[in-house]
Each structure stands twice: as C-alpha cells, then as structure tokens.
Design a protein around this motif. Sequence first.
Motif, PDB file in Angstrom:
ATOM      1  N   MET A 183       1.027  -1.264  -0.303  1.00 35.85           N
ATOM      2  CA  MET A 183      -0.355   0.304   0.183  1.00 35.85           C
ATOM      3  C   MET A 183       0.913   1.376  -0.067  1.00 35.85           C
ATOM      4  O   MET A 183       0.400   2.249  -0.845  1.00 35.85           O
ATOM      5  CB  MET A 183      -0.767  -0.240   1.649  1.00 35.85           C
ATOM      6  N   ALA A 184       2.055   1.604   0.727  1.00 40.90           N
ATOM      7  CA  ALA A 184       2.881   2.713   1.192  1.00 40.90           C
ATOM      8  C   ALA A 184       3.629   2.868  -0.464  1.00 40.90           C
ATOM      9  O   ALA A 184       3.467   3.938  -1.028  1.00 40.90           O
ATOM     10  CB  ALA A 184       4.248   2.280   1.717  1.00 40.90           C
ATOM     11  N   GLN A 185       4.253   1.061  -1.375  1.00 38.72           N
ATOM     12  CA  GLN A 185       4.163   1.653  -2.488  1.00 38.72           C
ATOM     13  C   GLN A 185       3.431   2.355  -3.857  1.00 38.72           C
ATOM     14  O   GLN A 185       3.853   2.560  -4.132  1.00 38.72           O
ATOM     15  CB  GLN A 185       4.978   0.531  -3.045  1.00 38.72           C
ATOM     16  N   ARG A 186       1.537   1.694  -2.882  1.00 40.99           N
ATOM     17  CA  ARG A 186       0.969   1.559  -4.257  1.00 40.99           C
ATOM     18  C   ARG A 186       0.918   4.085  -4.128  1.00 40.99           C
ATOM     19  O   ARG A 186       0.470   4.851  -5.017  1.00 40.99           O
ATOM     20  CB  ARG A 186       0.024   1.516  -3.888  1.00 40.99           C
ATOM     21  N   ILE A 187       0.809   3.792  -2.683  1.00 40.76           N
ATOM     22  CA  ILE A 187      -0.022   5.345  -1.996  1.00 40.76           C
ATOM     23  C   ILE A 187       1.636   6.742  -2.573  1.00 40.76           C
ATOM     24  O   ILE A 187       1.067   7.339  -3.484  1.00 40.76           O
ATOM     25  CB  ILE A 187       0.814   6.089  -0.564  1.00 40.76           C
ATOM     26  N   GLU A 188       3.155   5.731  -2.980  1.00 37.76           N
ATOM     27  CA  GLU A 188       4.090   6.860  -3.099  1.00 37.76           C
ATOM     28  C   GLU A 188       4.200   6.575  -4.901  1.00 37.76           C
ATOM     29  O   GLU A 188       4.197   8.016  -5.416  1.00 37.76           O
ATOM     30  CB  GLU A 188       5.968   5.593  -2.903  1.00 37.76           C
ATOM     31  N   SER A 189       3.485   5.832  -5.705  1.00 36.85           N
ATOM     32  CA  SER A 189       3.546   5.365  -6.859  1.00 36.85           C
ATOM     33  C   SER A 189       2.239   6.840  -7.030  1.00 36.85           C
ATOM     34  O   SER A 189       2.170   7.926  -7.826  1.00 36.85           O
ATOM     35  CB  SER A 189       3.064   4.544  -7.446  1.00 36.85           C
ATOM     36  N   ALA A 239       1.375   9.681  -6.036  1.00 34.51           N
ATOM     37  CA  ALA A 239       1.980  10.423  -4.817  1.00 34.51           C
ATOM     38  C   ALA A 239       2.481  11.200  -6.169  1.00 34.51           C
ATOM     39  O   ALA A 239       2.624  12.416  -6.815  1.00 34.51           O
ATOM     40  CB  ALA A 239       2.402  10.286  -3.978  1.00 34.51           C
ATOM     41  N   GLU A 240       3.463  10.777  -7.273  1.00 35.38           N
ATOM     42  CA  GLU A 240       4.329  10.461  -8.569  1.00 35.38           C
ATOM     43  C   GLU A 240       3.498  10.751  -9.061  1.00 35.38           C
ATOM     44  O   GLU A 240       3.461  12.338  -9.246  1.00 35.38           O
ATOM     45  CB  GLU A 240       5.405   9.700  -8.457  1.00 35.38           C
ATOM     46  N   ARG A 241       2.285  10.452  -9.690  1.00 32.00           N
ATOM     47  CA  ARG A 241       1.990  10.691 -10.681  1.00 32.00           C
ATOM     48  C   ARG A 241       1.135  11.545 -10.532  1.00 32.00           C
ATOM     49  O   ARG A 241       0.664  12.649 -11.289  1.00 32.00           O
ATOM     50  CB  ARG A 241       0.724   9.359 -10.790  1.00 32.00           C
ATOM     51  N   LEU A 242       0.416  11.907  -9.372  1.00 30.01           N
ATOM     52  CA  LEU A 242      -0.241  13.540  -9.083  1.00 30.01           C
ATOM     53  C   LEU A 242       0.585  14.501  -8.823  1.00 30.01           C
ATOM     54  O   LEU A 242       0.435  15.782  -9.534  1.00 30.01           O
ATOM     55  CB  LEU A 242      -0.841  13.433  -7.945  1.00 30.01           C
TER      56      LEU A 242
END
Length: 122
Positions: free
Chosen positions: A108-114, A116-119
């Motif tokens: 989940m943390a990796q997905r959130i970081e991903s 966040a990077e897209r945003l």
Amino acid sequence: MPQVSISVNGRDYRITCGAGEEEHVLALAALLDGKARDLTKRLGHISEGMALVMVGLTLADDLAEARRQRDDLAAHHDTAATAAEAAESRERDQAAAEEQAAQAIVAMAQRIESLAERLERT
C-alpha cells in the motif's frame, strides 16, 4: 557373588546379590524391615507367614499408588505438551498473519508513493 547380611523384623538373613548391588539390597532390606516392624507394632505378634503377606500387600499398595501418581503425571505432561503445541501453532499463525499484514502495508505504501508521484507530475 557377594553376600550381605540383613535383618528383617528381628531375624537375620544372608542374601546373595550381584556385584555392586550390596548397598541397594541393604536399602531394600531396611525398607522391608521398617514395614515389618510397623506392622508388628500395629497388629502385635503375628506369624511370619502372615507378616510376609501383610508386608507384601503393603508394598504392593505403595507400588500401585506410585504407578497411579506416575500415570497422573504422565497424563498431566501430555496435556501440557498438547497445550504447548497449540500455543506454538497460534504463535506461528500470528507471526504469519503479521508478516502478511506487513507485506500488505508495504504494498500500500508503494502504491501511495506511486500515486503521489503521478499527482506531482500532473
């Protein structure tokens, strides 16, 4: 073969035993003598044959009680071992569940970081 002198209820006997067993035979004779003397004190004068039977029954009763206690301890040990195995199994299951939860959190943390990077790129 070695011989030892024992006394049981006031009578002396010579007993042949195996080499190195002398002290053990003496200890057994002391136990037998104690039982015979106790019996004689409680019942008064009885024939040697009756004394032998009564002492034998007393010792057999002691042995039966010791075996019962041994069996009770073995059953208690088995119950404790089963409970310990169940506790170990629960601990393994809990550790596996914690590992799965940790992996899910990392994912989940990796997905959130991903995300966040897209945003941030947009």
